[in-house]
Scaffold this motif. Structure first.
Motif, PDB file in Angstrom:
ATOM      1  N   TRP A 264       0.851  -1.195   0.000  1.00 10.19           N
ATOM      2  CA  TRP A 264       0.000   0.000   0.000  1.00 10.19           C
ATOM      3  C   TRP A 264       0.882   1.239   0.000  1.00 10.19           C
ATOM      4  O   TRP A 264       1.812   1.344   0.803  1.00 10.19           O
ATOM      5  CB  TRP A 264      -0.889   0.032   1.245  1.00 10.19           C
ATOM      6  N   PHE A 265       0.595   2.167  -0.848  1.00  6.73           N
ATOM      7  CA  PHE A 265       1.294   3.444  -0.870  1.00  6.73           C
ATOM      8  C   PHE A 265       0.391   4.482  -0.203  1.00  6.73           C
ATOM      9  O   PHE A 265       0.834   5.378   0.479  1.00  6.73           O
ATOM     10  CB  PHE A 265       1.580   3.822  -2.325  1.00  6.73           C
ATOM     11  N   GLN A 266      -0.913   4.318  -0.431  1.00  9.52           N
ATOM     12  CA  GLN A 266      -1.910   5.216   0.171  1.00  9.52           C
ATOM     13  C   GLN A 266      -3.188   4.401   0.365  1.00  9.52           C
ATOM     14  O   GLN A 266      -3.983   4.258  -0.554  1.00  9.52           O
ATOM     15  CB  GLN A 266      -2.163   6.399  -0.776  1.00  9.52           C
ATOM     16  N   ARG A 267      -3.338   3.805   1.572  1.00 10.44           N
ATOM     17  CA  ARG A 267      -4.529   2.978   1.812  1.00 10.44           C
ATOM     18  C   ARG A 267      -5.686   3.837   2.299  1.00 10.44           C
ATOM     19  O   ARG A 267      -6.840   3.592   1.966  1.00 10.44           O
ATOM     20  CB  ARG A 267      -4.211   1.889   2.837  1.00 10.44           C
ATOM     21  N   LYS A 268      -5.365   4.831   3.148  1.00 15.96           N
ATOM     22  CA  LYS A 268      -6.409   5.744   3.628  1.00 15.96           C
ATOM     23  C   LYS A 268      -6.775   6.656   2.448  1.00 15.96           C
ATOM     24  O   LYS A 268      -5.881   7.213   1.807  1.00 15.96           O
ATOM     25  CB  LYS A 268      -5.849   6.564   4.796  1.00 15.96           C
ATOM     26  N   SER A 269      -8.078   6.795   2.210  1.00 12.76           N
ATOM     27  CA  SER A 269      -8.467   7.484   0.974  1.00 12.76           C
ATOM     28  C   SER A 269      -8.097   8.973   0.971  1.00 12.76           C
ATOM     29  O   SER A 269      -8.164   9.644   1.999  1.00 12.76           O
ATOM     30  CB  SER A 269      -9.971   7.354   0.789  1.00 12.76           C
ATOM     31  N   LEU A 270      -7.721   9.458  -0.204  1.00 15.04           N
ATOM     32  CA  LEU A 270      -7.591  10.895  -0.415  1.00 15.04           C
ATOM     33  C   LEU A 270      -8.905  11.371  -1.044  1.00 15.04           C
ATOM     34  O   LEU A 270      -9.482  10.676  -1.887  1.00 15.04           O
ATOM     35  CB  LEU A 270      -6.421  11.186  -1.358  1.00 15.04           C
ATOM     36  N   LYS A 271      -9.368  12.551  -0.634  1.00 12.19           N
ATOM     37  CA  LYS A 271     -10.668  13.045  -1.116  1.00 12.19           C
ATOM     38  C   LYS A 271     -10.543  14.442  -1.706  1.00 12.19           C
ATOM     39  O   LYS A 271      -9.523  15.113  -1.498  1.00 12.19           O
ATOM     40  CB  LYS A 271     -11.666  13.059   0.046  1.00 12.19           C
TER      41      LYS A 271
END
Ligand SMILES: C[S@@+](CC[C@H](N)C(=O)[O-])C[C@H]1O[C@@H](n2cnc3c(N)ncnc32)[C@H](O)[C@@H]1O
Length: 294
Positions: A264-271
């Motif tokens: 994972w590089f970015q698991r928490k979502s970007l919005k």
């Protein structure tokens, strides 16, 4: 049909997440109106390359015109993203984008049958070469399966009541148009000041089923990872909880197995930021995640 324009969501974040650079090779598996594709080509000037696909023929016609000025730096073909492996070699690209779901023109052109407000045929096919339509589903699915679909893919709490009403109506006369269906739903789920139209969730569930969006994503994710070279990024943009669950499960499993294929590089979502939401309300539910091939 009028023009095919779709404002790309989370555009700058996407370019950053893909780490687009001159000379890089990228894939857009959901080219749509070509908004992201155009930005990838611009950001990879002068010699970056983009391969891509969409199953919607109308979208590709418009996108080919939009990208014409980039000469031979792109190759876009009609088809589902799971077929990209047929013509793009494994391990050959630096970044893959999947911007899932429907495009604005698909929703806005009533003749495509996605709109519950403007009347059109109950179609909802992204790929008009496919046989299954929304009309076929609503007129033939057993009541219980229809209720399950509306609940599971639409999250509609009144799914049983809606499925019952559809079956009663179709026994009298087949459901063939979008407003005929939304009218049936409104009779059993009145609007009463609700934030969204009572047919919203049912239409979304039908669209997901008609286009086998869940199956396509499950089959497509490992193929997208195969296309990447080590260090390459898979960027996903989702609009639906079911898509999020599939992507997280896939990423977690691939990252945790004995010989992990990605991390994972970015698991928490970007919005989307407030500024984008002002000009493009569609971005409200968009979530961007990034995985990196090992
Ligand atoms: C949200 S739009 C993409 C918009 C695009 N990023 C842009 O900037 O214009 C999603 C697109 O994905 C396409 N699509 C959905 N599922 C697909 C699949 N399995 N294979 C190929 N295209 C698909 C739809 O036809 C639609 O055009």
């Amino acid at each position: 049909m009028s023009g095919f324009t779709h404002a790309p969501v989370l555009a700058e974040m996407t370019i950053e997440a893909l780490a687009v650079r001159p000379g890089g090779r990228y894939v857009d598996g959901t080219v749509g109106g070509g908004g992201h594709a155009e930005m990838i080509l611009k950001s990879s000037e002068p010699d970056g390359w983009l391969g891509g696909c969409d199953q919607d023929g109308e979208a590709l016609k418009a996108t080919s015109t939009r990208l014409a000025s980039f000469g031979n730096r792109w190759d876009i073909r009609r088809g589902a993203f799971e077929t990209l492996m047929d013509w793009i070699p494994p391990g050959s690209v630096d970044g893959v984008l999947l911007d899932l779901g429907v495009s604005s023109p698909q929703l806005d052109h009533p003749e495509r049958g996605f709109s519950f407000i403007n009347n059109g045929p109950l179609d909802m096919r992204m790929d008009d070469r496919q046989e299954l339509t929304a009309a076929e589903l609503v007129n033939t699915m057993p009541e219980e399966d229809l209720a399950d679909l509306i609940w599971q893919m639409g999250g509609e709490k009144k799914s049983r009541r809606i499925a019952r009403a559809i079956v009663i109506e179709r026994d009298k006369c087949l459901l063939e148009s979008t407003t005929q269906l939304s009218g049936v739903i409104e009779q059993v789920v009145p609007r009463r000041g609700a934030r969204i139209h009572p047919a919203t969730r049912t239409f979304m569930a039908l669209r997901i089923a008609v286009n086998d969006e869940v199956g396509a994503l499950r089959r497509g994710l490992p193929i997208m990872v195969d296309l990447l070279r080590p260090g390459g990024k898979l960027v996903t943009i989702t609009f639906h909880g079911v898509e999020v669950r599939i992507i997280k499960e896939f990423g977690d499993a691939a990252a945790k197995c004995d010989t992990p294929s990605l991390r994972w590089f970015q698991r928490k979502s970007l919005k989307a930021k407030a500024e984008e939401l002002k000009s493009n309300p569609r971005a409200r539910s968009a979530q961007l995640r990034v995985m990196e091939k090992i």
